[in-house]
Write an enzyme that holds these catalytic residues in place. Structure first.
Site, mmCIF file in Angstrom:
data_model
loop_
_atom_site.group_PDB
_atom_site.id
_atom_site.type_symbol
_atom_site.label_atom_id
_atom_site.label_comp_id
_atom_site.label_asym_id
_atom_site.label_seq_id
_atom_site.Cartn_x
_atom_site.Cartn_y
_atom_site.Cartn_z
ATOM 1 N N HIS A 51 0.841 -1.196 0.000
ATOM 2 C CA HIS A 51 0.000 0.000 0.000
ATOM 3 C C HIS A 51 0.881 1.253 0.000
ATOM 4 O O HIS A 51 2.097 1.174 0.217
ATOM 5 C CB HIS A 51 -0.960 0.004 1.205
ATOM 6 C CG HIS A 51 -0.290 0.129 2.532
ATOM 7 N ND1 HIS A 51 -0.122 -0.924 3.394
ATOM 8 C CD2 HIS A 51 0.261 1.200 3.155
ATOM 9 C CE1 HIS A 51 0.492 -0.520 4.489
ATOM 10 N NE2 HIS A 51 0.743 0.772 4.375
HETATM 11 P P1 TYD Z 1 -1.834 -2.462 7.470
HETATM 12 O O1 TYD Z 1 -1.310 -1.066 7.604
HETATM 13 O O2 TYD Z 1 -2.570 -2.806 6.205
HETATM 14 O O3 TYD Z 1 -0.655 -3.503 7.705
HETATM 15 P P2 TYD Z 1 0.557 -3.980 6.753
HETATM 16 O O4 TYD Z 1 0.708 -3.010 5.640
HETATM 17 O O5 TYD Z 1 1.750 -4.022 7.646
HETATM 18 O O6 TYD Z 1 0.236 -5.354 6.265
HETATM 19 O O7 TYD Z 1 -2.771 -2.758 8.727
HETATM 20 C C1 TYD Z 1 -3.306 -4.041 8.956
HETATM 21 C C2 TYD Z 1 -4.661 -3.891 9.625
HETATM 22 O O8 TYD Z 1 -4.516 -3.263 10.901
HETATM 23 C C3 TYD Z 1 -5.642 -3.036 8.823
HETATM 24 O O9 TYD Z 1 -6.852 -3.726 8.708
HETATM 25 C C4 TYD Z 1 -5.846 -1.803 9.634
HETATM 26 C C5 TYD Z 1 -5.367 -2.140 11.015
HETATM 27 N N1 TYD Z 1 -4.620 -1.016 11.648
HETATM 28 C C6 TYD Z 1 -5.247 -0.249 12.607
HETATM 29 O O10 TYD Z 1 -6.424 -0.450 12.959
HETATM 30 N N2 TYD Z 1 -4.529 0.774 13.191
HETATM 31 C C7 TYD Z 1 -3.257 1.037 12.838
HETATM 32 O O11 TYD Z 1 -2.626 1.967 13.395
HETATM 33 C C8 TYD Z 1 -2.639 0.233 11.809
HETATM 34 C C9 TYD Z 1 -1.230 0.499 11.361
HETATM 35 C C10 TYD Z 1 -3.360 -0.788 11.239
#
Ligand code: TYD
Length: 138
Positions: A51
């Protein structure tokens, strides 16, 4: 927009008491931090991310282990390995990121300029490329 590699000041403690790393606004990073999160318990080989963010600025660092970042912005793609507590990368808006765990249980820490907002995410790669083109002169 953009990516900046920074060196986190790291000082040894006396008498084999390890070392300490620290960074702060304004000397080391140019934004205030509203949120901190960290990713743990990940097996080697796992890849997360996929992302970009529209507005969010973040500093990523790995105090324990070894994590490979593949980062894409308007200047192209680069790979950075976070393999030392003194290494960090600042991601400005609009950087597509993948984080690959090279060593199990490596810890990825992130300090972010804003609170969590799903609407700030670009989770589709084609939409990311389109967003880059539309914001090229920013
Ligand atoms: P995401 O940022 O997509 O993780 P990565 O890129 O490391 O795989 O976040 C994973 C999930 O966690 C997403 O559904 C949203 C949630 N999340 C929160 O609720 N609060 C936060 O501060 C973060 C970073 C993620």
């Amino acid at each position: 927009m953009g990516i900046r590699l920074i060196n986190i000041k790291t000082i040894p403690a006396s008498k084999n008491l390890g070392q300490m790393s620290f960074f702060e606004f304004q000397d080391d990073i140019d934004f205030l931090i509203k949120r901190i999160y960290y990713i743990t318990n990940v097996q080697a080989g796992c890849v997360r991310g996929f992302h970009a963010h529209k507005e969010l600025k973040q500093i990523l660092f790995c105090p324990y282990g070894n994590i490979e970042l593949t980062l894409e912005d308007q200047d192209g793609i680069q790979t950075i390995v976070l393999d030392d507590p003194s290494k960090a990368v600042v991601l400005y808006p609009c950087v597509w990121r993948k984080m690959k765990w090279l060593v199990s249980d490596s810890v990825l820490c992130v300090a972010a300029s804003d609170c969590y907002s799903e609407s700030d995410y670009i989770r589709n790669y084609d939409n990311f490329l389109k967003y880059l083109r539309e914001h090229d002169e920013d």
